[in-house]
Design an enzyme around this catalytic site. Sequence first.
Site, short mmCIF file in Angstrom:
data_model
loop_
_atom_site.label_atom_id
_atom_site.label_comp_id
_atom_site.label_asym_id
_atom_site.label_seq_id
_atom_site.Cartn_x
_atom_site.Cartn_y
_atom_site.Cartn_z
N GLY A 8 5.09 -6.88 4.32
CA GLY A 8 4.92 -5.58 4.51
C GLY A 8 6.22 -4.56 5.39
N ARG A 22 -1.25 -2.53 13.61
CA ARG A 22 -0.42 -2.84 12.71
C ARG A 22 -0.86 -2.36 11.14
NH1 ARG A 22 0.35 -5.82 7.72
NH2 ARG A 22 2.59 -6.33 7.29
N GLY A 72 0.80 -2.10 7.17
CA GLY A 72 1.84 -2.66 6.33
C GLY A 72 2.32 -1.90 5.26
N ASP A 73 2.82 -2.22 4.08
CA ASP A 73 3.14 -1.32 3.08
C ASP A 73 2.18 -0.91 2.28
OD1 ASP A 73 3.23 -4.08 2.39
OD2 ASP A 73 3.92 -3.37 0.41
N THR A 130 -3.09 -9.93 -0.85
CA THR A 130 -3.17 -8.71 -1.19
C THR A 130 -3.58 -8.53 -2.78
OG1 THR A 130 -2.12 -7.71 0.77
CG2 THR A 130 -1.90 -6.37 -1.28
N THR A 176 3.38 -6.72 -3.27
CA THR A 176 2.84 -7.46 -2.35
C THR A 176 3.83 -8.39 -1.61
OG1 THR A 176 1.26 -9.64 -1.86
CG2 THR A 176 2.33 -9.34 -4.05
N GLY A 177 3.85 -8.88 -0.24
CA GLY A 177 4.62 -9.60 0.63
C GLY A 177 4.58 -9.10 1.87
N1 ASP Z 1 2.11 -6.49 2.00
C1 ASP Z 1 0.75 -6.59 2.59
C2 ASP Z 1 1.04 -6.37 4.47
O1 ASP Z 1 2.06 -6.51 4.76
C3 ASP Z 1 0.47 -8.02 2.80
C4 ASP Z 1 0.31 -8.73 1.61
O2 ASP Z 1 0.98 -8.53 0.50
O3 ASP Z 1 -0.34 -9.74 1.31
O4 ASP Z 1 0.03 -5.88 4.91
#
Ligand code: ASP
Length: 311
Positions: free
Chosen positions: A230, A204, A206-207, A176, A227-228
């Site tokens: 989510g 789905r 994410g955050d 991300t 990022t992480g």
């Molecule tokens: N946070 C993002 C998600 O969960 C993924 C990412 O940070 O790479 O969609």
Amino acid sequence: MKNYTIAIHGGAGTLLKEHMTERKEESYTEALSQALNHGITILENGGSAVDTVAAAVSFMEDSPLFNAGKGSVFTAQGTHEMDAAIMEGKALNAGAVSLITGIKNPVQLAKDVMEYSEHVFLAGDGAMEFAKSRDYSLEDPDYFFDQLRHDQWQAIKDSDNFQLDHSVKKDSKFGTVGAVAMDQQGNLAAATSTGGMTNKKWGRIGDSPMIGAGNYANNETCAVSCTGSGEYFIRGVVAYEVSALMEFKNMSLEDAANEVIHNRIKKLGGDGGLIAVDAKGNISLPFNTAGMYRAYAKANSPKTISIYKDE
Ligand code: ASP
């Protein structure tokens, strides 16, 4: 004297030096450096923090190296569904889009939602209709094809697994993207854009496009892009949590960001990191993974670009 700050990220995850080649490292460093330059030029010329974060994120969306825009990962159906958000810290305006397809720069669409609609968050078919009303053209699915991402998806597509792009053991890379900035007027902004997780299904989300979870900005406190994993970042309301710790507990940016990444989100089981800037232009870039693609610059000081821990 001019005063401005910008920080960007290209995802956090299992980024270990032993899994990298010199060439890959160079491509990432070069891409981060150019994305930063796009933002710096705007800030240098007195442009707004919002335009800065949108430009830096758009640049990364155009690169196949990151899991956003062109480099987005494959869903369980073999498509690409993208999410993005942007927020400015003066009036707390925000825009976000989710489950969109074919749009070259999702962050620009999120910015349009903020600037040209009565709403904050548009998703799926409705978001695509809005894009049409703003004369967006659609990219062909080929534009989003990347062999490595296709291989990642093929490896897990017949299972119920889904995975964070940058957490694939050996091939770990990409992620991300996000940017935060303080402009010369002292205004803050944050933007985040993602293709989400490989093999994701059931719509789905994410955050990243959720205001307060993966993205937040408030001139009184800070601007944050995450990022992480989510699901954990949503449950931890991570981006807003950093701001809340500063506002209600009088924590410094550094202490608040570290508390959330190394303590609160870690306790929930969440992996990842964030980039943040406060109203004085201080920066914090904590992550609890092996690495995070990241870079920052301030007026009158050189750019800093890093990937691994202890850099
Ligand atoms: N946070 C993002 C998600 O969960 C993924 C990412 O940070 O790479 O969609």
